[in-house]
Design a protein around this motif. Sequence first.
Motif, short mmCIF file in Angstrom:
data_model
loop_
_atom_site.label_atom_id
_atom_site.label_comp_id
_atom_site.label_asym_id
_atom_site.label_seq_id
_atom_site.Cartn_x
_atom_site.Cartn_y
_atom_site.Cartn_z
N ARG A 167 46.82 14.43 28.04
CA ARG A 167 46.94 13.13 28.70
C ARG A 167 47.09 12.01 27.67
NH1 ARG A 167 46.06 12.96 34.05
NH2 ARG A 167 44.92 14.64 35.09
N SER A 220 50.20 9.49 27.21
CA SER A 220 50.05 8.03 27.27
C SER A 220 50.91 7.34 26.21
CB SER A 220 48.58 7.63 27.09
OG SER A 220 48.14 7.80 25.76
N THR A 253 49.02 19.78 31.78
CA THR A 253 47.93 19.04 32.43
C THR A 253 47.69 19.57 33.84
OG1 THR A 253 48.62 17.07 31.18
CG2 THR A 253 47.10 16.74 33.02
N HIS A 269 39.73 6.98 43.72
CA HIS A 269 40.37 7.96 42.84
C HIS A 269 41.66 7.39 42.25
CE1 HIS A 269 41.70 11.63 41.07
NE2 HIS A 269 42.66 11.84 41.95
N ALA A 270 42.46 6.71 43.09
CA ALA A 270 43.69 6.09 42.59
C ALA A 270 43.35 5.02 41.55
CB ALA A 270 44.47 5.48 43.75
N ARG A 296 40.75 5.02 39.59
CA ARG A 296 40.34 5.74 38.38
C ARG A 296 41.55 6.12 37.53
NH1 ARG A 296 38.93 12.11 38.41
NH2 ARG A 296 38.33 12.38 36.25
N ILE A 297 42.60 6.61 38.16
CA ILE A 297 43.79 7.02 37.43
C ILE A 297 44.42 5.82 36.72
CG2 ILE A 297 46.15 7.89 37.69
CD1 ILE A 297 45.05 9.67 39.97
N ARG A 298 44.49 4.68 37.42
CA ARG A 298 45.09 3.49 36.82
C ARG A 298 44.25 2.95 35.67
NH1 ARG A 298 46.50 2.48 42.39
NH2 ARG A 298 44.51 1.40 42.66
N LYS A 331 42.22 4.73 33.78
CA LYS A 331 42.34 5.67 32.67
C LYS A 331 43.66 5.47 31.92
CE LYS A 331 42.50 9.94 33.93
NZ LYS A 331 42.01 11.27 34.37
N ARG A 332 44.73 5.26 32.66
CA ARG A 332 46.03 5.04 32.00
C ARG A 332 46.01 3.77 31.16
NH1 ARG A 332 49.95 6.63 37.13
NH2 ARG A 332 49.88 8.90 36.81
N GLN A 349 35.55 3.96 34.06
CA GLN A 349 36.23 5.23 34.31
C GLN A 349 35.24 6.35 34.58
OE1 GLN A 349 39.01 6.42 31.21
NE2 GLN A 349 38.70 8.56 31.72
N HIS A 397 34.55 10.66 42.10
CA HIS A 397 35.59 11.58 42.59
C HIS A 397 35.10 13.03 42.54
CE1 HIS A 397 39.45 13.43 43.30
NE2 HIS A 397 39.33 14.10 42.18
#
Length: 299
Positions: free
Chosen positions: A45, A49, A73, A183-184, A186-188, A190-191, A218, A225
């Motif tokens: 990941r 990035s 991944t 959850h969405a 969290r992904i943003r 983390k990115r 995060q 999650h």
Amino acid sequence: MHALELSILLHRALEARVDHLAGLLADPAWQQDPEGLHQVRVGSRRLRSVLDLVRPELYPGFRRQGRRLRELTRALGLTRELDVHSAWLERLAVPGLATGSALEHALEVLEAKRGKARRAMARDLEGLSLKRLPDLLKVPSLPDPFLPGNLAADVWDALDPRLEAAFSPLPGLLEREDPPALHAARIRVKRFRYALEVLGAAFEAPPEARLRQLKELQTALGEHHDLAMLEELLQDLYEGLAARSRARLASGTLELLAYVGEARLGAYERFRIAAAGMPLAAFRTALREGLGLPGEGNP
């Protein structure tokens, strides 16, 4: 045209992350070690990035290797999720808990699922060759030249839309627990955190405080999650036990669900506290100042 300073910064980050992931993959035991598997997944990941930030036309292996990294991944996802679920349940194996038999049964079910997931993962990885990952670093001759740029401004242009995407949904999640939306988010987050790690070398001082804040946010979202998914698994297990008239195990599984639900609510509360302490305007100002840029609205 390619900004020289930003291109150099990103290439150095790419070199470091390719080397790190290649080192992890060189250990033949990583697939069987939950922590090793986790580190490979995180490494993939973090490398992705950087690929999200570079100009694709600079790297001839961009599309091929990017696809392989996404497949890597994805191949590790279910196994990692089940490893985490088992770890959460093992924390409940404490003296005095009245759900011993149900906990043991749940762990046995999870172990069977983990075995099946690992076998599927191994099959997926057999057809996935990452030995040529270093080829990603080859830079072709380009028709457009590299030109000096304003590194701070270029970095801000890369960070700002990712910052907005990560932070703008958070206020709406503070008062209503919505697992898919969390959850969405969290992904943003983390990115954005990974992007800030990559671009941190452009700051006048490393943005460690901001990265710690993002890590805290995060982590809370990640735990929420994981626990929400574990609840779904336990709910399915309970319904199956109840349908087979396994009353004692079903009752114990309900108690496990209560413990996991309480932990999920605790993770949500930690998210609320972390998010409330990170308003978007203040975070944006801190990042701009860290880059030596004036605050927005200032000359």
